[in-house]
Design an enzyme around this catalytic site. Sequence first.
Site, PDB file in Angstrom:
ATOM      1  N   GLY A  61       3.036  -2.999   3.645  1.00 48.33           N
ATOM      2  CA  GLY A  61       3.882  -4.182   3.720  1.00 48.33           C
ATOM      3  C   GLY A  61       3.087  -5.447   3.944  1.00 48.33           C
ATOM      4  O   GLY A  61       1.893  -5.532   3.600  1.00 48.33           O
TER       5      GLY A  61
ATOM      6  N   ARG B 253      -4.800   1.631  -0.528  1.00 50.40           N
ATOM      7  CA  ARG B 253      -4.686   0.206  -0.245  1.00 50.40           C
ATOM      8  C   ARG B 253      -4.645  -0.656  -1.493  1.00 50.40           C
ATOM      9  O   ARG B 253      -5.434  -0.484  -2.423  1.00 50.40           O
ATOM     10  CB  ARG B 253      -5.867  -0.250   0.622  1.00 50.40           C
ATOM     11  CG  ARG B 253      -5.725  -1.708   1.073  1.00 50.40           C
ATOM     12  CD  ARG B 253      -6.923  -2.181   1.854  1.00 50.40           C
ATOM     13  NE  ARG B 253      -6.708  -3.543   2.339  1.00 50.40           N
ATOM     14  CZ  ARG B 253      -7.659  -4.449   2.502  1.00 50.40           C
ATOM     15  NH1 ARG B 253      -8.919  -4.137   2.245  1.00 50.40           N
ATOM     16  NH2 ARG B 253      -7.376  -5.661   2.933  1.00 50.40           N
ATOM     17  N   LEU B 254      -3.690  -1.591  -1.487  1.00 49.17           N
ATOM     18  CA  LEU B 254      -3.681  -2.721  -2.402  1.00 49.17           C
ATOM     19  C   LEU B 254      -4.054  -3.933  -1.561  1.00 49.17           C
ATOM     20  O   LEU B 254      -3.279  -4.378  -0.721  1.00 49.17           O
ATOM     21  CB  LEU B 254      -2.300  -2.898  -3.037  1.00 49.17           C
ATOM     22  CG  LEU B 254      -2.160  -3.996  -4.087  1.00 49.17           C
ATOM     23  CD1 LEU B 254      -2.966  -3.655  -5.335  1.00 49.17           C
ATOM     24  CD2 LEU B 254      -0.693  -4.203  -4.457  1.00 49.17           C
ATOM     25  N   ALA B 255      -5.267  -4.448  -1.747  1.00 52.93           N
ATOM     26  CA  ALA B 255      -5.817  -5.467  -0.855  1.00 52.93           C
ATOM     27  C   ALA B 255      -5.225  -6.840  -1.164  1.00 52.93           C
ATOM     28  O   ALA B 255      -5.442  -7.391  -2.243  1.00 52.93           O
ATOM     29  CB  ALA B 255      -7.337  -5.509  -0.982  1.00 52.93           C
ATOM     30  N   ILE B 256      -4.485  -7.402  -0.188  1.00 53.41           N
ATOM     31  CA  ILE B 256      -3.821  -8.693  -0.359  1.00 53.41           C
ATOM     32  C   ILE B 256      -4.301  -9.706   0.676  1.00 53.41           C
ATOM     33  O   ILE B 256      -4.726 -10.798   0.355  1.00 53.41           O
ATOM     34  CB  ILE B 256      -2.283  -8.538  -0.252  1.00 53.41           C
ATOM     35  CG1 ILE B 256      -1.771  -7.510  -1.271  1.00 53.41           C
ATOM     36  CG2 ILE B 256      -1.593  -9.882  -0.428  1.00 53.41           C
ATOM     37  CD1 ILE B 256      -1.949  -7.892  -2.710  1.00 53.41           C
TER      38      ILE B 256
ATOM     39  N   CYS C 203       0.839  -1.184   0.000  1.00 51.86           N
ATOM     40  CA  CYS C 203       0.000   0.000   0.000  1.00 51.86           C
ATOM     41  C   CYS C 203       0.877   1.238   0.000  1.00 51.86           C
ATOM     42  O   CYS C 203       2.092   1.175  -0.173  1.00 51.86           O
ATOM     43  CB  CYS C 203      -0.908   0.007   1.234  1.00 51.86           C
ATOM     44  SG  CYS C 203      -1.888  -1.507   1.439  1.00 51.86           S
TER      45      CYS C 203
ATOM     46  N   ASP D  59      -3.482  -8.775   8.480  1.00 52.17           N
ATOM     47  CA  ASP D  59      -2.221  -8.585   9.187  1.00 52.17           C
ATOM     48  C   ASP D  59      -2.105  -7.173   9.761  1.00 52.17           C
ATOM     49  O   ASP D  59      -1.352  -6.938  10.702  1.00 52.17           O
ATOM     50  CB  ASP D  59      -1.025  -8.915   8.286  1.00 52.17           C
ATOM     51  CG  ASP D  59      -0.998  -8.140   6.982  1.00 52.17           C
ATOM     52  OD1 ASP D  59      -2.024  -7.555   6.604  1.00 52.17           O
ATOM     53  OD2 ASP D  59       0.063  -8.122   6.321  1.00 52.17           O
TER      54      ASP D  59
END
Length: 643
Positions: free
Chosen positions: A78, A52-55, A2, A102
């Site tokens: 991270g 946000r890059l949703a992982i 992110c 996380d």
Amino acid sequence: MCGLAGVVSGFGVKQEISDGLRNMLAVIRHRGPDGEGVWLDERRPVGLGHVRLAIIDPEHGKQPMVTEDGRYIVVFNGAIYNYLELRRELVGKGHPLHSYSDTEVLLYAYREWGESFVDRLVGMFAFAIWDKHDQKLFCARDRIGIKPFYYHFDGQRLLFASEIKAILADPSVKAQANTQGLQDYLTFQFCLNEKTLFKGIEKLEPGYCLSATYDGSNQLRIQVRQYWDLHYHIDEEHDERYFIDTLAGLIDDSVRLHMRSDVPLGAHLSGGLDSSAIVCLAARMLNGEQIKTFTGAFAEGAQFDETAYAKDVSSFAGTAYNEIYIPAGNELSEVLPRLMYYMDEPLAGPGVIPQYYVSRLASQHVKVVMGGQGGDELFIGYARYMAAYLEKCLSGAIYQTADQNRYAVSLESIVPNLPLLATYQPMLQGLWKDGLFGPRDQRYFSLVDRSGGVSHLFNQDAIRGQCGYSPFESFQRIFNRDELHSLVNQMTYFDLKGSLPALLHVEDRTSMAASIESRVPLLDHRIVEFMATVPPNIKFAGGRMKHLFKESIRSAVPTSIFERKDKMGFPTPLTQWTKGPARDFVRDTLLSQRARERGLFNVEAVERALASESEFGRVVWGLLNLELWHRVFIDGDMKPSGV
């Protein structure tokens, strides 16, 4: 993966803070296209922002995230790979975790253990946590520097973000060149320690944390301290077989943890040992499910094409193979300014170009990609390590001092491995033309110093200013640290602190420009710490490059990769481009009126250098990057077309 941003100030109103944060987030939206959020404190001019890059747990990981009692707020970039284990422990202690994110684990871990919780994290991270009750900010960056964190503090306001350009989005921060950073760049092609190329903007170093608090007079104070460093406690009790087996177990566990993802995952595959090992180990853990791999190459000749090796690995591991041939240099005039914008600083080498294209290829198929970054620094994979040891062994043989060092490597022992240097004659000529058998720090500095023979290309008054700064002295403070025991530890420790963060900078920016998350399993801090315990005469036995690593993954990779002697290191046909299809772009940039008026270059000398650049030379690359960096950031051409 992110992007974060934040403001902690001694003055300002909510609307100003909110507008400022949204401006900062706008320029790093490529880091997080899946969502955006801003949180503002009710009592103080404090705000946190996030894209946000949703992982992990895509539905419940929205940020900024707040604890149930409203006291702690976090923005985080991270991945915490041991989040499931930490989550079980926190739930057992009564914390109300409601998701499998996380981010939530990180937030409640801080609530449970305070600042020391960073010692429990296995992962890559940069984060900021605001404590509403104590009115305190706590930020930290991961041990190795995989994730970035920049900040600007003028005594009244603290601005921080995942990328420098976000800080420059604040009107109070003017883009100005940092003369010390410029000298570092010309010497190493990266900046050491906390420096950046921008005056007044610093990076939080790997393994460091930052705290911001208000004193009794409402004045904002910041403190930066180191929470982690690599310690070389040499293990004298075990033999080589123990170190091989232990390393194999650590790498296996790291790959397993790095595969935790709630979205599609793939891997870079260059055909070299490091990425091949990651791919083969990951494929073995998928129980028949195919992992997608991504390979890049150039059409300019066989010396730039490793696809045959990559295909061998793909066939061996049963991957879904994808490749891209990097477009010829006629795209350089468009892609290089665009990359400069994404990079913030002109770092490392031209390998950034193929990395960018391969990341774009990967983004069409997956959202997370693993790679082999760090293997050369950890496991002794650079030819310069062998060159430095060759000189040391020659000295020991001539002056009969080889047996005076506990971890000495003899000339006789390295002879079988010297053919590695057959294609590195220019490096050896450069090493020995100005000296021989001098102090260790001077000799290794000569191997990493990229400024030799190019000083005449620059106006030294413009570069050095009045700062009286010495890049060599900064180098010495790292290289000559106590308790490193041997030359190989001195070399790899400097690279861990210097060149590796620069390469990870490229890894972060090229992946984030394509909106994918890049993971580097070999840089699990447990592996890094373990390698520091291995006796130097075992991990660099007889000058055998990557000896322990190769033995630890021997059964995992195909024989063609294990026995390979010609790894290229992703060479780029830059000189073919700059003397061919991109010739006009390079000359128009470096010999332009704009460049002349800037006063950095000796234009006549630059013109001669353009005509004499060697096949794998880096002079033109360094000059071109520096001029484009000035144009994009210092001159205000902040966003090239196409970005």
